[in-house]
Design an enzyme around this catalytic site. Structure first.
Site, PDB file in Angstrom:
ATOM      1  N   HIS A 172       0.821  -1.220   0.000  1.00 26.13           N
ATOM      2  CA  HIS A 172       0.000   0.000   0.000  1.00 26.13           C
ATOM      3  C   HIS A 172       0.852   1.267   0.000  1.00 26.13           C
ATOM      4  O   HIS A 172       0.496   2.260   0.642  1.00 26.13           O
ATOM      5  CB  HIS A 172      -0.947   0.002   1.209  1.00 26.13           C
ATOM      6  CG  HIS A 172      -2.001  -1.051   1.149  1.00 26.13           C
ATOM      7  ND1 HIS A 172      -3.190  -0.900   0.457  1.00 26.13           N
ATOM      8  CD2 HIS A 172      -2.051  -2.304   1.685  1.00 26.13           C
ATOM      9  CE1 HIS A 172      -3.919  -1.997   0.576  1.00 26.13           C
ATOM     10  NE2 HIS A 172      -3.253  -2.879   1.313  1.00 26.13           N
ATOM     11  N   ASP A 193      -0.746  -5.288   6.002  1.00 32.01           N
ATOM     12  CA  ASP A 193      -1.681  -6.198   5.329  1.00 32.01           C
ATOM     13  C   ASP A 193      -1.456  -6.222   3.824  1.00 32.01           C
ATOM     14  O   ASP A 193      -0.817  -5.353   3.248  1.00 32.01           O
ATOM     15  CB  ASP A 193      -3.122  -5.773   5.610  1.00 32.01           C
ATOM     16  CG  ASP A 193      -3.430  -4.396   5.029  1.00 32.01           C
ATOM     17  OD1 ASP A 193      -2.569  -3.492   5.169  1.00 32.01           O
ATOM     18  OD2 ASP A 193      -4.511  -4.216   4.424  1.00 32.01           O
ATOM     19  N   GLU A 194      -1.986  -7.253   3.196  1.00 28.57           N
ATOM     20  CA  GLU A 194      -2.115  -7.378   1.742  1.00 28.57           C
ATOM     21  C   GLU A 194      -0.816  -7.068   0.982  1.00 28.57           C
ATOM     22  O   GLU A 194      -0.801  -6.279   0.044  1.00 28.57           O
ATOM     23  CB  GLU A 194      -3.234  -6.459   1.237  1.00 28.57           C
ATOM     24  CG  GLU A 194      -4.605  -6.831   1.759  1.00 28.57           C
ATOM     25  CD  GLU A 194      -5.700  -5.957   1.186  1.00 28.57           C
ATOM     26  OE1 GLU A 194      -6.783  -6.487   0.882  1.00 28.57           O
ATOM     27  OE2 GLU A 194      -5.500  -4.738   1.052  1.00 28.57           O
ATOM     28  N   VAL A 195       0.260  -7.718   1.377  1.00 28.10           N
ATOM     29  CA  VAL A 195       1.531  -7.516   0.684  1.00 28.10           C
ATOM     30  C   VAL A 195       1.592  -8.449  -0.520  1.00 28.10           C
ATOM     31  O   VAL A 195       1.533  -9.675  -0.376  1.00 28.10           O
ATOM     32  CB  VAL A 195       2.720  -7.768   1.627  1.00 28.10           C
ATOM     33  CG1 VAL A 195       4.041  -7.530   0.885  1.00 28.10           C
ATOM     34  CG2 VAL A 195       2.627  -6.860   2.856  1.00 28.10           C
TER      35      VAL A 195
END
Length: 469
Positions: A204, A264-266
């Site tokens: 992100h 998160d969400e790597v």
């Protein structure tokens, strides 16, 4: 007239109540019994004995047991105390009244938050402040400010001004200056609201790379750079030098004891394509398990933030990937819809504080009264010991900004977030949906009267409708 109003365990200091508190509804007291209170207090008893109030003369008097005095600025500015204001009504002659009432009140959970996303769409300062006001009306006490993300970097850093100059949608009109941030923090503080910023890495972070050279990982295609970039480059010392300086600034700008570090969400695909990172993986003995590389980065980041004397909150992936965490780390559960209970059980079994957001992603919308399922969700609804349940510190309603900006944020958030507010404040036994509906309809009208365009629950009307901009 002098009136002592006691909220256990808090005792109120002296203040003069302004006239705007009074008359959210007009009618006889019989129409305005306890069903109008939101969130419902822990204990509430009202009698038919009524007192007439004069807005110009009314005072709330500090109790003898109070440890706070008139010098307490937060209390002095907080005497629109919300439960009290909901008890005041106008009779048929327009006179303000309050019935003799005993209230013992305190929150069920300490952390009662709202997440707003100001990266995917920039949120003007006016919108943020208006929603802080609405949060106070609903007894929320944490503003989780997801201030930056892939799409834009509106936070104006004193240490690295190029972050917003090159990463914001516009370097002048779509940024939060240091004075803007200070205003949000102070506005929130005077309403009993903490401001916890989130600076999510290593994923992100696309907007970060616009202003900081070599911060992001170059992606490869067929052994050549593709021109695209991925997460923060975890193998360069320069990445950690930057994070050290950046979070040193953040720790001074935001006074709260905690910073949300995301995690998160790597997306591993860019790391997997990069030959320098491939060699680093071999050197470290990570094999092809890129979650180990993520943990390597996160661990170093946590050490950097810990050196600033701040605690940290992280999304659940950091816990799931086995990163070594400080004992006071707060784990934010957001995945597993609708079966999030197992994650809450695992986090608390490991001895960590947990807060829940999975059932409260309010950017997810559907036709009908979706507030009901929001209301029914309970952060302690999982299999675990009493000790585990005590590690649940609360939760947050999240409004992500893919399809939300200043034009629709407030009606999409309220009064649906009010359902979360009662779940986090009121006693666990408060679960009657029909009773909640009747009270929430009135509470929504209360917000509308105060200028908050909260959307309707169903067919009906408010005595004073929203008048528009």
């Amino acid at each position: 007239m002098y009136c002592l109003v006691k909220f256990a365990p808090l005792f109120l200091a002296v203040a003069v109540c302004n006239g705007w508190l009074f008359g959210d509804f007009v009618g006889k007291r019989s129409e305005l019994d306890e069903i109008s209170l939101w969130p419902l207090p822990q204990k509430f008893q009202s009698s038919a004995v009524a007192f007439k109030l004069s807005p110009a003369r009314f005072q709330i008097v500090q109790a003898k047991q109070s440890s706070a005095g008139p010098s307490c600025s937060i209390l002095e500015n907080a005497f629109r105390l919300e439960t009290f204001s909901q008890l005041v009504y106008e009779d048929d002659y327009g006179v303000n009244n309050i019935n003799k009432t005993d209230i013992s009140d305190f929150p069920r959970f300490a952390h009662r938050g709202i997440l707003l996303d100001s990266s995917r769409h920039f949120l003007p300062l006016k919108v943020i402040l208006a929603n802080l006001e609405a949060m106070a009306m609903n007894k929320f006490n944490v503003f989780h400010w997801h201030i930056v993300d892939d799409h834009s970097f509106p936070y104006m850093s004193r240490t690295f001004p190029e972050l917003s100059q090159k990463g914001a949608y516009h370097p002048f009109t779509h940024v939060y200056t240091p004075s803007d941030v200070k205003m949000v923090i102070e506005f929130a503080r005077m309403r009993g609201i903490r401001v916890i910023p989130e600076f999510d890495t290593p994923g992100h972070t696309e907007s970060w790379g616009n202003g900081i050279k070599d911060l992001l990982t170059p992606c490869y295609s067929d052994s050549s750079p593709s021109g695209a970039f991925g997460p923060v480059n975890p193998i360069l010392n320069s990445s950690y030098d930057f994070m050290t300086q950046f979070f040193k600034e953040i720790s001074t700008v935001f006074p709260d004891a905690y910073i949300h570090l995301g995690g998160d969400e790597v997306d591993f695909s860019c790391w997997e394509s990069n030959p320098d990172i491939q060699r680093f993986m071999v050197q470290q003995g990570f094999g092809t398990d890129y979650s180990k590389l993520e943990s390597f980065y996160i661990q170093r980041l946590l050490d950097i933030v810990a050196a600033t004397k701040k605690g940290y909150m992280v999304w659940q992936e950091v816990f799931d990937n086995g990163v070594k965490l400080k004992a006071d780390t707060q784990i934010h559960v957001w995945k597993g819809r609708p079966q999030y209970q197992d994650e809450m059980a695992q986090v608390t079994a490991a001895g960590f504080n947990a807060l829940l957001s999975t059932p409260w992603y309010l950017n997810r919308i559907s036709y009908g009264q979706d507030w009901v399922n929001i209301y029914k969700a309970d952060p302690q609804n999982f299999t675990g010991t009493d000790a585990q349940k005590k590690l649940v510190i609360g939760g947050e309603a999240c409004l992500w900004g893919e399809y939300v900006d200043a034009t629709n944020l407030t009606p999409r958030l309220w009064p649906r977030a009010s359902a979360v507010a009662e779940r986090l404040w009121s006693d666990k036994s408060v679960t009657d949906v029909d009773n909640a509906y009747n009270r929430l309809v009135q509470h929504r009208c209360r917000m509308v009267k105060r200028g908050i365009p909260a959307e309707p629950l169903f067919v009906g009307h408010c005595r004073q409708e929203y008048k528009g901009l």
